[in-house]
Motif scaffolding. Structure first.
Motif, PDB file in Angstrom:
ATOM      1  N   ILE A  78       0.838  -1.210   0.000  1.00  0.00           N
ATOM      2  CA  ILE A  78       0.000   0.000   0.000  1.00  0.00           C
ATOM      3  C   ILE A  78       0.869   1.254   0.000  1.00  0.00           C
ATOM      4  O   ILE A  78       0.596   2.218  -0.716  1.00  0.00           O
ATOM      5  CB  ILE A  78      -0.971  -0.026   1.202  1.00  0.00           C
ATOM      6  N   GLY A  79       1.922   1.243   0.773  1.00  0.00           N
ATOM      7  CA  GLY A  79       2.837   2.394   0.797  1.00  0.00           C
ATOM      8  C   GLY A  79       3.469   2.661  -0.560  1.00  0.00           C
ATOM      9  O   GLY A  79       3.583   3.811  -0.997  1.00  0.00           O
ATOM     10  N   LEU A  80       3.875   1.618  -1.256  1.00  0.00           N
ATOM     11  CA  LEU A  80       4.481   1.788  -2.583  1.00  0.00           C
ATOM     12  C   LEU A  80       3.481   2.318  -3.611  1.00  0.00           C
ATOM     13  O   LEU A  80       3.804   3.188  -4.420  1.00  0.00           O
ATOM     14  CB  LEU A  80       5.073   0.460  -3.062  1.00  0.00           C
ATOM     15  N   VAL A  81       2.269   1.812  -3.581  1.00  0.00           N
ATOM     16  CA  VAL A  81       1.250   2.274  -4.527  1.00  0.00           C
ATOM     17  C   VAL A  81       0.893   3.740  -4.254  1.00  0.00           C
ATOM     18  O   VAL A  81       0.730   4.534  -5.183  1.00  0.00           O
ATOM     19  CB  VAL A  81       0.005   1.369  -4.475  1.00  0.00           C
ATOM     20  N   LEU A  82       0.789   4.120  -2.999  1.00  0.00           N
ATOM     21  CA  LEU A  82       0.496   5.520  -2.670  1.00  0.00           C
ATOM     22  C   LEU A  82       1.621   6.445  -3.116  1.00  0.00           C
ATOM     23  O   LEU A  82       1.370   7.557  -3.592  1.00  0.00           O
ATOM     24  CB  LEU A  82       0.241   5.672  -1.168  1.00  0.00           C
ATOM     25  N   THR A  83       2.847   6.011  -2.988  1.00  0.00           N
ATOM     26  CA  THR A  83       3.981   6.819  -3.437  1.00  0.00           C
ATOM     27  C   THR A  83       3.939   7.022  -4.950  1.00  0.00           C
ATOM     28  O   THR A  83       4.175   8.130  -5.443  1.00  0.00           O
ATOM     29  CB  THR A  83       5.308   6.140  -3.039  1.00  0.00           C
ATOM     30  N   ALA A  84       3.616   5.994  -5.684  1.00  0.00           N
ATOM     31  CA  ALA A  84       3.529   6.107  -7.141  1.00  0.00           C
ATOM     32  C   ALA A  84       2.362   6.992  -7.559  1.00  0.00           C
ATOM     33  O   ALA A  84       2.433   7.699  -8.565  1.00  0.00           O
ATOM     34  CB  ALA A  84       3.379   4.725  -7.768  1.00  0.00           C
ATOM     35  N   GLY A  85       1.289   6.986  -6.793  1.00  0.00           N
ATOM     36  CA  GLY A  85       0.111   7.786  -7.127  1.00  0.00           C
ATOM     37  C   GLY A  85       0.268   9.268  -6.863  1.00  0.00           C
ATOM     38  O   GLY A  85      -0.564  10.069  -7.295  1.00  0.00           O
ATOM     39  N   ASN A  86       1.314   9.686  -6.178  1.00  0.00           N
ATOM     40  CA  ASN A  86       1.498  11.101  -5.850  1.00  0.00           C
ATOM     41  C   ASN A  86       1.990  11.938  -7.021  1.00  0.00           C
ATOM     42  O   ASN A  86       1.929  13.160  -6.962  1.00  0.00           O
ATOM     43  CB  ASN A  86       2.462  11.260  -4.674  1.00  0.00           C
ATOM     44  N   ALA A  87       2.486  11.340  -8.064  1.00  0.00           N
ATOM     45  CA  ALA A  87       2.968  12.104  -9.216  1.00  0.00           C
ATOM     46  C   ALA A  87       1.777  12.709  -9.949  1.00  0.00           C
ATOM     47  O   ALA A  87       0.750  12.072 -10.128  1.00  0.00           O
ATOM     48  CB  ALA A  87       3.762  11.193 -10.150  1.00  0.00           C
ATOM     49  N   SER A  88       1.911  13.965 -10.353  1.00  0.00           N
ATOM     50  CA  SER A  88       0.828  14.632 -11.079  1.00  0.00           C
ATOM     51  C   SER A  88       1.407  15.587 -12.114  1.00  0.00           C
ATOM     52  O   SER A  88       2.578  15.933 -12.074  1.00  0.00           O
ATOM     53  CB  SER A  88      -0.080  15.389 -10.113  1.00  0.00           C
ATOM     54  N   VAL A  89       0.550  16.033 -13.029  1.00  0.00           N
ATOM     55  CA  VAL A  89       0.994  16.933 -14.089  1.00  0.00           C
ATOM     56  C   VAL A  89       0.924  18.387 -13.648  1.00  0.00           C
ATOM     57  O   VAL A  89       1.673  19.218 -14.137  1.00  0.00           O
ATOM     58  CB  VAL A  89       0.178  16.712 -15.378  1.00  0.00           C
ATOM     59  N   GLY A  90       0.020  18.727 -12.791  1.00  0.00           N
ATOM     60  CA  GLY A  90      -0.152  20.029 -12.165  1.00  0.00           C
ATOM     61  C   GLY A  90       0.368  21.250 -12.888  1.00  0.00           C
ATOM     62  O   GLY A  90      -0.179  21.686 -13.891  1.00  0.00           O
ATOM     63  N   GLU A  91       1.421  21.838 -12.358  1.00  0.00           N
ATOM     64  CA  GLU A  91       1.931  23.127 -12.820  1.00  0.00           C
ATOM     65  C   GLU A  91       2.437  23.082 -14.257  1.00  0.00           C
ATOM     66  O   GLU A  91       2.393  24.087 -14.957  1.00  0.00           O
ATOM     67  CB  GLU A  91       3.061  23.587 -11.908  1.00  0.00           C
ATOM     68  N   GLU A  92       2.922  21.941 -14.687  1.00  0.00           N
ATOM     69  CA  GLU A  92       3.477  21.842 -16.033  1.00  0.00           C
ATOM     70  C   GLU A  92       2.403  22.016 -17.102  1.00  0.00           C
ATOM     71  O   GLU A  92       2.689  22.457 -18.206  1.00  0.00           O
ATOM     72  CB  GLU A  92       4.168  20.496 -16.208  1.00  0.00           C
TER      73      GLU A  92
END
Length: 154
Positions: A78-92
């Motif tokens: 669960i910790g690994l999946v949550l870490t991978a899910g934190n990436a986003s496109v946001g400001e770019e």
């Protein structure tokens, strides 16, 4: 006007393509991180499970030791999946989306202006159909006035 419309459509399409490319880049990065996490977790868990099970089975029953090892595995996953899910496109993507939105607004304004011009032309044609002399008279009166002024100067 046609040039502005085609330019705005081109800007919108390019903006959408850039946004999609950025989303795909983030998706590829997330997929790579998840895959690496799964491989590392698989190898590590096998070794950790064996070591943990052997250590716990000396202190408690085999079933309890297996349950504790399994729960630790789930928390780690669960910790690994949550870490991978934190990436986003946001400001770019925000700047590109802003340019796209401005082009859409400009395109909407151009379409509204074209619609208003078409309505004005339609109204003028209807007016001419209802009163043909009324539509010609202002132009005719202007031409007559110019001719009279011109002949009176001679």
């Amino acid at each position: 006007m046609s040039n502005r419309i085609s330019r705005n459509i081109s800007i919108i399409l390019r903006s959408e393509r850039l946004i999609a490319q950025r989303h795909m880049a983030v998706f590829r990065k997330q997929t790579g991180l998840v895959a690496a996490a799964l491989v590392a977790a698989g190898v590590g868990l096998v070794m950790l499970n064996v070591a943990g099970f052997l250590a716990l089975s000396e202190v408690m029953s085999g079933a309890s030791a297996a349950l504790i090892v399994a729960l630790v595995n789930l928390v780690l996953a669960i910790g690994l999946v949550l870490t991978a899910g934190n990436a986003s496109v946001g400001e770019e993507v925000d700047a590109v989306a802003e340019v796209r939105d401005m082009a859409l607004e400009d395109l909407e304004a151009e379409v509204r202006a074209a619609a208003n011009e078409a309505k004005t032309a339609t109204d003028a044609i209807r007016n001419m159909a209802k009163n043909p002399l009324g539509a010609i008279t202002p132009g005719l009166a202007s031409a007559l006035a110019k001719a009279i002024v011109k002949t009176s100067k001679k």
